[in-house]
Design an enzyme around this catalytic site. Sequence first.
Site, PDB file in Angstrom:
ATOM      1  CG  HIS A 242      36.815  67.460 -38.578  1.00 50.39           C
ATOM      2  ND1 HIS A 242      37.159  68.541 -39.354  1.00 50.39           N
ATOM      3  CD2 HIS A 242      36.124  66.633 -39.401  1.00 50.39           C
ATOM      4  CE1 HIS A 242      36.714  68.379 -40.587  1.00 50.39           C
ATOM      5  NE2 HIS A 242      36.081  67.225 -40.639  1.00 50.39           N
ATOM      6  CE1 TYR A 246      31.757  65.547 -41.722  1.00 50.36           C
ATOM      7  CE2 TYR A 246      33.255  64.987 -39.941  1.00 50.36           C
ATOM      8  CZ  TYR A 246      33.035  65.283 -41.266  1.00 50.36           C
ATOM      9  OH  TYR A 246      34.078  65.332 -42.150  1.00 50.36           O
ATOM     10  CG  HIS A 393      36.302  75.091 -44.809  1.00 47.31           C
ATOM     11  ND1 HIS A 393      35.713  74.302 -45.775  1.00 47.31           N
ATOM     12  CD2 HIS A 393      36.341  74.338 -43.677  1.00 47.31           C
ATOM     13  CE1 HIS A 393      35.431  73.118 -45.255  1.00 47.31           C
ATOM     14  NE2 HIS A 393      35.796  73.121 -43.986  1.00 47.31           N
ATOM     15  CG  PHE A 394      34.780  77.770 -39.886  1.00 53.17           C
ATOM     16  CD1 PHE A 394      34.020  78.832 -39.451  1.00 53.17           C
ATOM     17  CD2 PHE A 394      36.109  77.725 -39.516  1.00 53.17           C
ATOM     18  CE1 PHE A 394      34.567  79.850 -38.688  1.00 53.17           C
ATOM     19  CE2 PHE A 394      36.676  78.743 -38.752  1.00 53.17           C
ATOM     20  CZ  PHE A 394      35.904  79.805 -38.338  1.00 53.17           C
ATOM     21  CG  HIS A 395      31.837  82.108 -41.851  1.00 52.48           C
ATOM     22  ND1 HIS A 395      33.069  82.214 -41.260  1.00 52.48           N
ATOM     23  CD2 HIS A 395      30.988  82.827 -41.063  1.00 52.48           C
ATOM     24  CE1 HIS A 395      32.989  82.957 -40.170  1.00 52.48           C
ATOM     25  NE2 HIS A 395      31.734  83.347 -40.018  1.00 52.48           N
ATOM     26  NE  ARG A 457      41.488  80.448 -38.117  1.00 51.83           N
ATOM     27  CZ  ARG A 457      41.063  79.232 -37.719  1.00 51.83           C
ATOM     28  NH1 ARG A 457      41.809  78.168 -37.938  1.00 51.83           N
ATOM     29  NH2 ARG A 457      39.909  79.085 -37.126  1.00 51.83           N
ATOM     30  NE  ARG A 458      42.074  80.948 -33.907  1.00 53.46           N
ATOM     31  CZ  ARG A 458      42.743  79.902 -34.401  1.00 53.46           C
ATOM     32  NH1 ARG A 458      43.917  80.079 -34.970  1.00 53.46           N
ATOM     33  NH2 ARG A 458      42.240  78.690 -34.319  1.00 53.46           N
TER      34      ARG A 458
END
Length: 566
Positions: A242, A246, A393-395, A457-458
Amino acid sequence: MAVKSMTAADNAAAPVPVPLTEQDLAVADRIAGTSIFLGASALLIGVTLGVMQGLEHVGINLYKYVQPWVATYYHGLTMHGVLNALVWTTFFIVGFFTYAIVRSLNRPLRYPWLNVLGLLVMVIGLLTAAVPMLTNNASVLYTFYPPMKADWSCYLGLTLVVVGSWMAGWGYFFTLYAWRKEHPGQKQPFIALTVSITMAMWQLATLGVAAEILFLLLPWSLGLVQGTDPLLGRTLFWFFGHPLVYFWLLPAYVSWYAMLPAQTGGKLFSEQLARLVFWLFLLLSTPVGFHHQYTDPGIPQAWKFLHTTITFSLAFPSFLTAFTVVASLEVGARALGGKGYFGWIRKLNWGNPSYAAQNLAMILFVFGGIGGITNASFNLNLAVHNTIWIPGHFHLTVASASTLTFFGILYWLAPALTKRKLFAPKLALAQAWTWFIGMLLMGNALHLLGLHFGAPRRTMLGSAPYASPDWNPFLMESAVGVTFLAISATLLYIVLIGTLFNKKSDVEVKMPVAEPLNPSQSIPKWLDSWTPWVFGAVALVLVAYGPMLYQLIRDIELTSPGWRVW
């Protein structure tokens, strides 16, 4: 308490500042240019594979045309994740930071050989990891969860990439320390300080993945031990996993705070708040990993709750950023004649592709940040865990807030490094908008598929026998978004390659630097001092992770054999 001014005694004792020569700039620029070139090359492959995955979900299987180079969907998915999330970001950040810190401090790198060596180690690591990935001997996805087992050279290569980035960070720390010795009593320049804070956070966060690889995965993959402990491996990965977000995000923050306002006539609204934000990220970024392990047995609820609390506290510096950056841009827009509550937005520098890309990235990050609050909430997380919501989300974070910002930075940094005029600025502007539209469509579709339908996912959704016809409209929306992204990526490389070979050379492009709105405002000593924040960050990690890691290591069971499921 304000930072004291330099006294005559201090001035007499201080070393003479080292001047920044053209040769020093050339060394830093070669390091920066090489690192960014390698990162952009990795991104080209990674984006191509990503487009293939998005089209596979609607039944357009392009993998048969690239075999044996990409043997399976999961082979491509692994390379997509590693090249985009780890290689592109790390190499770009090292290049951007190397360029920025010498200009922020107006002094050369303290030990340029260290930064050169760091880049060399990163390249060796990349090549070492590339061989097993390309030959389908490391298709364990970018999280490389045990007990799936990759070839040992993949783990070694990724370790070298991290070690090389550490060395780059050491070079920045030595350079900043030398500047402070030469300028006693003066506040640290904002860009150099935030570059160094970001790399300090990275040094702390990557201890987890380094420990996982060196003490668990490498001995196991080399056959020195017969089994591994998946829970300990996952815990050490998310110690790093995580904070990695950042590491992607803070370089974008450096630009949003310190550079972007200058591109639209604005000024940094509050340097005090900006410094506080970066210190808070150093303090809070690492001890949050258990919120990725809500469904993992073996982690007591009390520890998950502690990490949840710290994760939610990270919303505070994000809210401060939203206020401060928007206020900085508004200052410039109103100076250009912007009126009303929202009318000033039209006066922003939307015609500049560098500015437009970064502002659009900030808009997308609003949606990514809201999704992050959902992921950190225990009950809500159970609804979206391991669904395609998570890639959505992470895209919106790494592929939008960070990568689209990096594109915007490239639109001034590439001309600055090559001394050539940016090729086809209107194409660059179109690239920013098509990426924005593509990510908006794809992100929306993936979020809805995960939340309402539980699409996993995946997974090769285009070939999944359980895929529901109800998924089709959203998969088509995602495919349209992927098509926009393919067009956008094509435009990006046309602009970058065109710039590299542009005949309009000898162009002087300077790094944009936003002046503070109130330059006479003093900076409290606690916002210019490393000691309390570094000790606080280490202490918080020890409290949040120490007892649980002690228990997991005490009760370690190296009993799980390795699996190759591809």
